[in-house]
Design an enzyme around this catalytic site. Structure first.
Site, short mmCIF file in Angstrom:
data_model
loop_
_atom_site.label_atom_id
_atom_site.label_comp_id
_atom_site.label_asym_id
_atom_site.label_seq_id
_atom_site.Cartn_x
_atom_site.Cartn_y
_atom_site.Cartn_z
N ALA A 62 0.79 -1.14 0.07
CA ALA A 62 0.03 -0.12 0.12
C ALA A 62 0.88 1.16 0.07
O ALA A 62 1.99 1.19 0.33
CB ALA A 62 -0.92 -0.10 1.15
N GLY A 101 0.55 -5.18 0.88
CA GLY A 101 -0.44 -5.21 0.11
C GLY A 101 -0.21 -5.67 -1.48
O GLY A 101 -1.07 -6.47 -2.13
N GLU A 104 -0.64 -9.41 -0.99
CA GLU A 104 -1.75 -9.75 -0.80
C GLU A 104 -2.63 -9.85 -2.08
O GLU A 104 -3.43 -10.53 -2.38
CB GLU A 104 -2.22 -8.70 0.15
CG GLU A 104 -2.02 -8.77 1.71
CD GLU A 104 -2.35 -7.65 2.48
OE1 GLU A 104 -2.24 -6.45 2.41
OE2 GLU A 104 -3.32 -8.09 3.58
N GLU A 124 4.16 -5.61 7.13
CA GLU A 124 3.61 -4.53 7.95
C GLU A 124 3.74 -4.34 9.22
O GLU A 124 3.62 -3.24 9.73
CB GLU A 124 1.89 -4.54 7.73
CG GLU A 124 1.46 -4.71 5.97
CD GLU A 124 1.68 -5.89 5.68
OE1 GLU A 124 2.12 -6.80 5.73
OE2 GLU A 124 0.68 -5.90 4.33
C1 3H9 Z 1 0.46 -2.33 3.37
O1 3H9 Z 1 0.65 -2.82 2.28
C2 3H9 Z 1 -0.88 -2.42 4.11
C3 3H9 Z 1 -1.89 -3.62 3.48
O2 3H9 Z 1 -1.43 -4.59 4.13
C4 3H9 Z 1 -3.07 -3.13 3.67
C5 3H9 Z 1 -3.65 -1.89 3.31
C6 3H9 Z 1 -5.07 -1.57 3.44
N1 3H9 Z 1 4.49 3.42 0.00
O3 3H9 Z 1 13.26 1.97 0.34
P1 3H9 Z 1 13.60 2.64 -1.05
C7 3H9 Z 1 9.28 4.99 -1.37
S1 3H9 Z 1 1.75 -1.54 4.28
C8 3H9 Z 1 4.87 4.71 -0.45
O4 3H9 Z 1 14.56 3.81 -0.83
P2 3H9 Z 1 14.72 0.26 -1.92
C9 3H9 Z 1 10.30 5.49 -0.38
O5 3H9 Z 1 9.80 6.50 0.48
C10 3H9 Z 1 3.06 -1.34 3.25
N2 3H9 Z 1 6.07 4.89 -0.70
O6 3H9 Z 1 13.88 1.63 -2.23
C11 3H9 Z 1 11.05 6.01 -1.33
O7 3H9 Z 1 11.06 7.41 -1.67
P3 3H9 Z 1 11.88 8.35 -1.92
C12 3H9 Z 1 3.84 -2.79 3.14
C13 3H9 Z 1 7.26 3.99 -0.49
O8 3H9 Z 1 14.91 -0.15 -3.61
C14 3H9 Z 1 11.28 5.19 -2.74
O9 3H9 Z 1 10.01 4.41 -2.64
N3 3H9 Z 1 5.27 -2.49 2.61
C15 3H9 Z 1 6.76 2.60 -0.36
O10 3H9 Z 1 16.05 0.32 -1.04
C16 3H9 Z 1 12.20 4.24 -2.75
O11 3H9 Z 1 12.54 3.38 -1.30
C17 3H9 Z 1 6.34 -2.51 2.90
O12 3H9 Z 1 6.35 -1.90 4.08
C18 3H9 Z 1 5.28 2.52 0.02
N4 3H9 Z 1 4.86 1.27 0.44
O13 3H9 Z 1 13.79 -0.59 -1.54
C19 3H9 Z 1 7.52 -2.15 1.91
N5 3H9 Z 1 7.86 1.88 -0.51
O14 3H9 Z 1 12.79 7.91 -3.05
C20 3H9 Z 1 8.26 -0.80 2.13
C21 3H9 Z 1 8.91 2.54 -0.76
O15 3H9 Z 1 11.03 9.76 -2.08
N6 3H9 Z 1 9.13 -0.69 1.18
N7 3H9 Z 1 8.54 3.80 -0.88
O16 3H9 Z 1 12.85 8.71 -0.55
C22 3H9 Z 1 10.48 -1.34 1.30
O17 3H9 Z 1 10.69 -2.16 1.94
C23 3H9 Z 1 11.40 -0.93 0.16
O18 3H9 Z 1 10.87 0.37 -0.29
C24 3H9 Z 1 11.71 -1.76 -1.09
C25 3H9 Z 1 12.72 -1.13 -2.04
C26 3H9 Z 1 12.05 -2.95 -0.39
C27 3H9 Z 1 10.40 -2.01 -1.83
#
Ligand code: 3H9
Length: 680
Positions: A62, A101, A104, A124
């Site tokens: 999400a 998400g 999911e 999450e």
């Molecule tokens: C969820 O899914 C809830 C659901 O179950 C239910 C919903 C109803 N959203 O980490 P990076 C941005 S909760 C918005 O440096 P990498 C991040 O801020 C979510 N922004 O890259 C950054 O922005 P900026 C569960 C996001 O290659 C840019 O993307 N998911 C999100 O080192 C690059 O990120 C997670 O918790 C997001 N979800 O790593 C996963 N994700 O360039 C969270 C990233 O402006 N994400 N951004 O600074 C990660 O773990 C890592 O970003 C990922 C890539 C491994 C994907």
């Protein structure tokens, strides 16, 4: 920008989503998915649908930046209803990471194919949340209750092959993911298979599931201390067993909303963005690119120097460890080899890898020889300005032109160090926290003349080292130590009012700090925190301790007594010293509540944080928070002192500081006055 495109491969349609950087499932992406899927489901020429993402990853979850506001429709469950209601197979083709998400969504599809190097997971929990779009209901139905607990409460993503073993992924692409996904979708359509995870039953009955859940909690007690989400996750997984699918989904959503409303989740989400924001240096010219660093010299083979050398060896750089004292170099190198071999013994790296890293280490006793071909020289000798300046003169002479000279000083004036060199633009502070190969915080200190590309190099090195690099300006103690010192001072003041060290420590650990101030002082050495032997005259509890040889753990006694396994017990001797001081100071002994002690210890931290911010030493409030979380064991679920201050109420903090006659930061006063905050 077009978020979605549709490609045809015969009778298979591919719905491609492109929303950089990580295809987060924000409103625009959800709308595109909803519209695209509905159109393809209705299209008679399409027999199967493949969902794919462009860019570096499948949906990373999400859109976290939308959290805190009402989430609009269509929500993920609306989209999943379209998929599950489809009369033709919908499959996910996963590359990169399918998280939260995003995963999911994959679980709601009829099939999942992934490239071999993809990762999937439900992280999450690290945002103080639970999967809110069926993750807690579908995972136990396909991987079993116990695996679901590991995946969702643990939160660590797993590789595609492991996910395949667990049944969470159906196929691993052997060749091209797109082609394999199309072939897989076509086969499913031909076989008229429309498997839905929602139609399966979890592997355990209610009683067995309850036992498994209780056993999980017992095995992982630490996951539940302070954090709110893990408990809600257990409830949600239990609902997968006790309720039918739709009722379970409803329960999951209620619990998700509960989690979202907790201050712990707000704090953890703040830390997620804080960590990413920290990497950005305001005002750095676009052409300020990091300089290549291949060879590193570390000057000073003590604990700090050896830790720093180990950190660089761990990322495969060649390191020369230099110390004038040949014995110290030998001990340092021996310690490094021991640390690396211990990593292999614990199974963290292979034995050959440990030996390869040890092979990258050289030693020397002559600065001139050791730094001649280094791209970066880091000085890590003890905190003495004259000594550091002498070393920097030598480094400046010996290092090649353009090489970066860094100091690991924890409080000295970097500009005064840079001033003795002919290259102040190449001088930078790289302030590691002990143990340097383990602690995640790195303060990158920008001097008055440090060149932008040198700043960029420091920040990039931090990232490569797997650390959180925070940019700091020059001041006594930089960000983390300067701020923490105000808490140490407040704690010392409380001793003079007769409050016992162990009481203060307990208040801090109850709050969630990794350790209290006095445990920390005993660990680093009571004597090293500014004890001046020549001028010591028993004026403070610390001086009395130092004079009595109670220097902390290393002497078996400090604020606490220690047994031979370094386990602390409150010291009767120290208790008497504290009582004597309190009597002498004429402070009427009284009871303090835990809440009052916490205010006395932490409000000065918020105040000092505001000063650090106002002076431009820190770039942003969230940098201070992440520094305290990674450098001083501030609990992640509290988010750091600045967001804690915001959550506590800045007017309340200012009033309390004023009542004590504290020097209140004008910035803090301003925020309190106009109702704004540091972190919102
Ligand atoms: C969820 O899914 C809830 C659901 O179950 C239910 C919903 C109803 N959203 O980490 P990076 C941005 S909760 C918005 O440096 P990498 C991040 O801020 C979510 N922004 O890259 C950054 O922005 P900026 C569960 C996001 O290659 C840019 O993307 N998911 C999100 O080192 C690059 O990120 C997670 O918790 C997001 N979800 O790593 C996963 N994700 O360039 C969270 C990233 O402006 N994400 N951004 O600074 C990660 O773990 C890592 O970003 C990922 C890539 C491994 C994907």
């Amino acid at each position: 920008m077009t978020i979605s495109t549709i490609e045809r491969d015969g009778d298979v349609a591919l719905l491609l989503i492109d929303s950089p950087p990580v295809n987060a499932l924000g409103a625009a992406v959800r709308n595109a998915l909803d519209a695209g899927l509905k159109a393809l489901v209705a299209d008679d020429a399409v027999r199967a649908i493949v969902i794919r993402c462009r860019g570096r990853t499948f949906f990373a979850g999400a859109d976290i930046s939308e959290f805190g506001k009402p989430l609009g429709r269509p929500d993920l469950n609306d989209i999943f209803a379209v998929i599950e209601g489809s009369t033709k197979p919908v499959i996910s083709a996963i590359h990169g990471t399918a998280l939260g998400g995003g995963f999911e969504l994959a679980l709601a599809c009829h099939g999942r194919i992934a490239s071999a190097d993809a990762k999937v997971g439900l992280p999450e929990v690290s945002l103080g949340l639970l999967p809110g779009a069926g993750g807690t209901q579908r995972t136990p139905r396909i991987a079993g209750v116990e695996r679901a607990l590991d995946l969702i409460v643990g939160g660590a993503p797993i590789g595609a092959r492991r996910a395949h073993e667990l049944g969470l992924i159906d196929e691993i692409a052997i060749g091209d993911l797109r082609a394999d996904a199309v072939a897989y979708a076509r086969t499913m359509a031909a076989e008229r298979r429309l498997p839905r995870i929602r139609d399966r039953a979890p592997d355990l009955d209610v009683e067995a599931a309850k036992i498994a859940i209780a056993a999980y909690r017992e095995r992982n007690p630490r996951s539940f201390v302070g954090f709110k989400a893990p408990d809600l996750i257990l409830q949600s997984i239990e609902a997968a067993v006790t309720l039918d699918f739709d009722a379970g989904l409803k329960r999951e959503w209620e619990l998700f909303e509960q989690a979202m409303a907790t201050p712990e989740s707000a704090a953890q989400r703040h830390i997620f963005f804080a960590e990413r924001a920290a990497a950005k240096v305001q005002g750095l010219p676009a052409d300020a690119k990091p300089l290549p660093v291949v060879k590193v010299a570390v000057i000073g083979a003590g604990t700090m120097g050896s830790g720093i050398a180990t950190a660089f060896l761990n990322i495969g750089l060649s390191v020369t460890l230099v110390d004038r004292d040949a014995g110290a170099v030998e001990r340092g190198a021996g310690g490094i080899a021991k640390t690396l071999r211990a990593l292999a013994e614990k199974g963290r790296i292979k034995a050959e890898e440990a030996e390869r890293r040890i092979g990258l280490l050289n030693t020397g006793t002559e600065i001139g020889v050791a730094v001649a071909d280094a791209d970066l020289a880091i000085e890590a000798v003890y905190e003495d300005m004259a000594l550091k300046q002498a070393i920097f003169r030598e480094l400046d002479q010996a290092a090649k032109p353009g090489a970066i000279l860094a100091s690991n000083t924890s409080f000295l004036d970097l500009d005064a160090i840079a001033a003795v060199t002919g290259r102040p633009d190449r001088v930078i502070g790289l302030h590691f926290f002990a143990p340097a190969n383990i602690m995640r915080l790195l303060e990158v200190v920008r001097g008055a003349k440090t060149a932008p590309e040198v700043v960029a190099t420091g920040m990039a090195l931090g990232r490569k080292l797997g650390k959180v690099a925070i940019l700091s300006g020059v001041c006594h103690g930089f960000i983390a130590n300067r701020i923490m010192q105000t808490c140490v001072d407040a704690a010392q003041e409380l001793l003079l009012a007769g409050v016992m060290p162990w009481r203060i420590d307990r208040v801090m650990t109850d709050y969630g700090m990794a350790m209290g101030v006095f445990t920390m002082l005993d660990l680093v050495g009571v004597d090293v925190i500014g004890w001046d032997r020549a001028n010591s005259a028993g004026r403070t509890v610390q001086e009395v301790l130092c004079e009595a040889d109670r220097w902390g753990q290393k002497k078996g006694a400090g604020y606490y007594d220690y047994d031979d396994r370094r386990r602390p017990t409150p010291s009767l001797w120290v208790e008497q010293v504290v009582r004597d001081f309190a009597a002498k100071s004429g402070v009427e002994p009284r009871d303090y509540s835990d809440a009052e002690l916490l205010e006395r210890l932490f409000y000065p931290i918020v105040n000092e944080g505001a000063k650090v911010l106002d002076e431009g030493i820190a770039q942003r409030a969230s940098d201070i928070d992440i520094a305290m979380v990674t450098g001083y064991g501030w609990p992640v679920y509290r988010g750091g002192p600045m967001i804690w201050g915001d959550q506590t109420g800045l007017p309340k903090i200012v009033a309390a500081l004023d009542a004590r006659g504290a020097d209140v930061s004008p910035l803090l006063r301003r925020h309190a006055g106009d109702g704004t905050s540091f972190t919102a």
